[in-house]
Design a protein around this motif. Structure first.
Motif, PDB file in Angstrom:
ATOM      1  N   THR A 113      37.200  24.236  38.601  1.00  7.57           N
ATOM      2  CA  THR A 113      36.340  24.130  39.770  1.00  7.57           C
ATOM      3  C   THR A 113      36.830  25.103  40.839  1.00  7.57           C
ATOM      4  O   THR A 113      37.950  25.632  40.763  1.00  7.57           O
ATOM      5  CB  THR A 113      36.360  22.709  40.348  1.00  7.57           C
ATOM      6  OG1 THR A 113      37.674  22.426  40.857  1.00  7.57           O
ATOM      7  CG2 THR A 113      36.005  21.673  39.276  1.00  7.57           C
ATOM      8  N   GLU A 114      36.000  25.336  41.835  1.00 15.43           N
ATOM      9  CA  GLU A 114      36.432  26.201  42.929  1.00 15.43           C
ATOM     10  C   GLU A 114      37.655  25.633  43.645  1.00 15.43           C
ATOM     11  O   GLU A 114      38.544  26.375  44.069  1.00 15.43           O
ATOM     12  CB  GLU A 114      35.272  26.415  43.899  1.00 15.43           C
ATOM     13  CG  GLU A 114      34.151  27.249  43.292  1.00 15.43           C
ATOM     14  CD  GLU A 114      32.891  27.265  44.133  1.00 15.43           C
ATOM     15  OE1 GLU A 114      32.910  26.696  45.246  1.00 15.43           O
ATOM     16  OE2 GLU A 114      31.889  27.853  43.688  1.00 15.43           O
ATOM     17  N   ILE A 135      36.898  35.407  37.305  1.00 12.78           N
ATOM     18  CA  ILE A 135      35.488  35.811  37.223  1.00 12.78           C
ATOM     19  C   ILE A 135      34.876  35.564  38.592  1.00 12.78           C
ATOM     20  O   ILE A 135      34.583  34.433  38.967  1.00 12.78           O
ATOM     21  CB  ILE A 135      34.740  35.023  36.129  1.00 12.78           C
ATOM     22  CG1 ILE A 135      35.471  35.136  34.783  1.00 12.78           C
ATOM     23  CG2 ILE A 135      33.308  35.518  36.019  1.00 12.78           C
ATOM     24  CD1 ILE A 135      35.601  36.553  34.263  1.00 12.78           C
ATOM     25  N   GLY A 136      34.708  36.631  39.357  1.00 15.86           N
ATOM     26  CA  GLY A 136      34.292  36.498  40.760  1.00 15.86           C
ATOM     27  C   GLY A 136      32.803  36.336  40.948  1.00 15.86           C
ATOM     28  O   GLY A 136      32.356  35.858  41.997  1.00 15.86           O
ATOM     29  N   ASP A 137      32.022  36.762  39.955  1.00 13.53           N
ATOM     30  CA  ASP A 137      30.572  36.576  39.995  1.00 13.53           C
ATOM     31  C   ASP A 137      30.072  36.659  38.562  1.00 13.53           C
ATOM     32  O   ASP A 137      30.853  36.800  37.626  1.00 13.53           O
ATOM     33  CB  ASP A 137      29.894  37.607  40.908  1.00 13.53           C
ATOM     34  CG  ASP A 137      30.163  39.051  40.495  1.00 13.53           C
ATOM     35  OD1 ASP A 137      30.492  39.309  39.314  1.00 13.53           O
ATOM     36  OD2 ASP A 137      30.053  39.950  41.352  1.00 13.53           O
ATOM     37  N   TRP A 138      28.756  36.590  38.383  1.00 15.63           N
ATOM     38  CA  TRP A 138      28.242  36.638  37.022  1.00 15.63           C
ATOM     39  C   TRP A 138      26.950  37.434  37.007  1.00 15.63           C
ATOM     40  O   TRP A 138      26.916  38.562  37.470  1.00 15.63           O
ATOM     41  CB  TRP A 138      28.107  35.221  36.464  1.00 15.63           C
ATOM     42  CG  TRP A 138      27.980  35.135  34.985  1.00 15.63           C
ATOM     43  CD1 TRP A 138      27.085  34.391  34.268  1.00 15.63           C
ATOM     44  CD2 TRP A 138      28.779  35.804  34.000  1.00 15.63           C
ATOM     45  NE1 TRP A 138      27.272  34.548  32.920  1.00 15.63           N
ATOM     46  CE2 TRP A 138      28.304  35.418  32.723  1.00 15.63           C
ATOM     47  CE3 TRP A 138      29.847  36.703  34.060  1.00 15.63           C
ATOM     48  CZ2 TRP A 138      28.846  35.904  31.531  1.00 15.63           C
ATOM     49  CZ3 TRP A 138      30.393  37.190  32.884  1.00 15.63           C
ATOM     50  CH2 TRP A 138      29.890  36.789  31.640  1.00 15.63           C
ATOM     51  N   ALA A 149      37.395  30.425  48.761  1.00 20.01           N
ATOM     52  CA  ALA A 149      38.066  30.015  47.523  1.00 20.01           C
ATOM     53  C   ALA A 149      38.788  31.199  46.885  1.00 20.01           C
ATOM     54  O   ALA A 149      39.920  31.067  46.393  1.00 20.01           O
ATOM     55  CB  ALA A 149      37.058  29.419  46.553  1.00 20.01           C
ATOM     56  N   LEU A 150      38.150  32.359  46.902  1.00 19.86           N
ATOM     57  CA  LEU A 150      38.762  33.543  46.312  1.00 19.86           C
ATOM     58  C   LEU A 150      39.963  34.005  47.141  1.00 19.86           C
ATOM     59  O   LEU A 150      41.008  34.385  46.589  1.00 19.86           O
ATOM     60  CB  LEU A 150      37.720  34.650  46.196  1.00 19.86           C
ATOM     61  CG  LEU A 150      38.036  35.802  45.247  1.00 19.86           C
ATOM     62  CD1 LEU A 150      38.344  35.298  43.848  1.00 19.86           C
ATOM     63  CD2 LEU A 150      36.871  36.786  45.216  1.00 19.86           C
ATOM     64  N   GLY A 174      31.547  41.765  44.747  1.00 19.65           N
ATOM     65  CA  GLY A 174      32.429  42.860  45.103  1.00 19.65           C
ATOM     66  C   GLY A 174      32.946  42.722  46.520  1.00 19.65           C
ATOM     67  O   GLY A 174      34.135  42.946  46.790  1.00 19.65           O
ATOM     68  N   ARG A 175      32.053  42.361  47.416  1.00 13.22           N
ATOM     69  CA  ARG A 175      32.458  42.181  48.815  1.00 13.22           C
ATOM     70  C   ARG A 175      33.533  41.111  48.927  1.00 13.22           C
ATOM     71  O   ARG A 175      34.575  41.307  49.566  1.00 13.22           O
ATOM     72  CB  ARG A 175      31.245  41.795  49.661  1.00 13.22           C
ATOM     73  CG  ARG A 175      31.590  41.345  51.079  1.00 13.22           C
ATOM     74  CD  ARG A 175      30.362  40.809  51.818  1.00 13.22           C
ATOM     75  NE  ARG A 175      30.735  40.225  53.100  1.00 13.22           N
ATOM     76  CZ  ARG A 175      31.148  38.962  53.256  1.00 13.22           C
ATOM     77  NH1 ARG A 175      31.267  38.173  52.198  1.00 13.22           N
ATOM     78  NH2 ARG A 175      31.466  38.516  54.450  1.00 13.22           N
ATOM     79  N   ASN A 176      33.305  39.956  48.302  1.00 12.09           N
ATOM     80  CA  ASN A 176      34.266  38.855  48.408  1.00 12.09           C
ATOM     81  C   ASN A 176      35.616  39.237  47.799  1.00 12.09           C
ATOM     82  O   ASN A 176      36.672  38.888  48.334  1.00 12.09           O
ATOM     83  CB  ASN A 176      33.717  37.602  47.736  1.00 12.09           C
ATOM     84  CG  ASN A 176      32.578  36.972  48.535  1.00 12.09           C
ATOM     85  OD1 ASN A 176      32.257  37.425  49.629  1.00 12.09           O
ATOM     86  ND2 ASN A 176      31.950  35.948  47.980  1.00 12.09           N
ATOM     87  N   ALA A 177      35.582  39.949  46.666  1.00  9.75           N
ATOM     88  CA  ALA A 177      36.838  40.330  46.022  1.00  9.75           C
ATOM     89  C   ALA A 177      37.649  41.280  46.899  1.00  9.75           C
ATOM     90  O   ALA A 177      38.872  41.141  47.020  1.00  9.75           O
ATOM     91  CB  ALA A 177      36.548  40.978  44.671  1.00  9.75           C
ATOM     92  N   VAL A 178      36.979  42.243  47.515  1.00 14.12           N
ATOM     93  CA  VAL A 178      37.697  43.191  48.383  1.00 14.12           C
ATOM     94  C   VAL A 178      38.232  42.489  49.617  1.00 14.12           C
ATOM     95  O   VAL A 178      39.406  42.655  49.991  1.00 14.12           O
ATOM     96  CB  VAL A 178      36.785  44.366  48.766  1.00 14.12           C
ATOM     97  CG1 VAL A 178      37.487  45.271  49.786  1.00 14.12           C
ATOM     98  CG2 VAL A 178      36.390  45.174  47.530  1.00 14.12           C
TER      99      VAL A 178
END
Length: 335
Positions: A113-114, A135-138, A149-150, A174-178
């Motif tokens: 879960t998150e 896996i940051g998105d799908w 959460a990330l 991509g935005r959230n990961a950066v």
């Protein structure tokens, strides 16, 4: 630069020796090639991990001159297997894929879960070589992992000295990961170029995996849902500009295939060249730059004796990368 390299055990030496066997003379040398995004051990997503296949696919890498691989995500924790087989490339494992609900092939990764993501990320990083993969998105229409959460997961892994690779294929992901401070963006489809200066400043690398998307494009048929097909085509078209702009912004761009058969990182170098990267950057993305990024030295005294030799200069003619004349792994002549 002309130099003589000696192999002592599994290490390179630069000091001259009076004896020894010459295994290559008048050749161009590169530190062993690197594939920073490959998943040996299965053929199709959902398959159980197959140790015999894992070994065969690593041998495919080795026989192409790929002497170091990173596995950002696996169907089984890499730490449960022996990685120091002298016949196989060196391995930087990354634990199991960490997948939150609705964001991966069902049951293929470690489903969390998150709320569990940060704890699970630390566990996978500790069980591997310090890396974990989220896996940051799908697919289009599926919301990305929320930024908070990330961010918590990346911070928790960084607190134990680990590193985080994040799969992203959407603008939101991509935005959230950066913004979360990920160490690498895997794929980077639809990445907002406004984020590139931040990536460069914080050391977030980009692994565009052109090879995998080229295969996916070939699988589009009239029966493919139009929304998915358009998302993939537009992401592919933009990926060339993204890779080029990332390099120009000072982002470390690396070569990863994420495709089968294994041992085709030279094809990924060729995609990077088509994207407009200078030849030194494209070749380095699968050799000395990738090795440095993963914490290994190049052709220096005391470095691992993992070397590939060519009969012409790969920076003048990258096509020679497809035909090494010598492959030396852990000090042993493979061919």
């Amino acid at each position: 630069m002309e130099r003589t390299l000696w192999v002592e055990g599994d290490r390179l030496r630069l000091d001259a020796r009076a004896d020894g066997e010459i295994v290559a003379d008048g050749v161009w040398l590169l530190p062993g090639l690197v594939d920073v995004h490959t998943h040996p051990g299965f053929e199709t997503p959902g398959d159980p991990f197959d140790l015999a296949l894992f070994r065969r696919q690593l041998l495919q890498h080795r026989d192409a001159g790929v002497l170091l691989v990173r596995t950002p995500g696996s169907a089984e924790r890499d730490s449960t297997r022996v990685h120091d087989d002298v016949d196989l490339p060196r391995l930087v494992p990354g634990g199991r894929w960490l997948a939150t609900p609705g964001r991966f092939f069902p049951g293929f990764g470690r489903d969390v879960t998150e709320a569990e993501l940060a704890t699970a990320a630390v566990a996978e990083a500790r069980a591997s070589a310090g890396w974990c993969k989220i896996i940051g998105d799908w697919l289009p229409g599926v919301p990305a992992v929320p930024l908070d959460a990330l961010t918590d997961a990346v911070a928790a892994v960084h607190a134990i000295g680990g590193r985080v690779a994040v799969h992203t294929q959407t603008t939101e992901g991509g935005r959230n990961a950066v913004l979360a401070g990920a160490d690498s963006i895997e794929h980077g489809l639809h990445l907002d170029h406004a984020l590139l200066p931040r990536m460069a400043a914080q050391g977030t690398a980009l692994v565009p995996t052109f090879s995998a998307f080229a295969q996916n494009l070939d699988k589009i048929t009239p029966a493919t849902p139009e929304r998915y097909a358009e998302w993939l085509r537009s992401g592919w078209d933009g990926l060339f500009a993204t890779a080029r702009a990332a390099h120009e912004a000072g982002v470390t761009v690396l070569a990863g295939t994420d495709s089968k058969p294994c041992g085709r990182v030279v094809g990924e170098i060729e995609w990077l060249l088509r994207a407009g990267l200078p030849v030194e950057a494209a070749v380095g993305a699968a050799s000395w730059t990738a090795r440095s990024w993963l914490g290994l030295p190049g052709l220096v005294d005391g470095a691992p004796a993992d070397v590939v030799a060519y009969d012409a200069d790969p920076l003048a003619d990258p096509t020679v990368l497809r035909d090494p004349v010598r492959i030396i792994l852990r000090g042993q002549v493979i061919r």
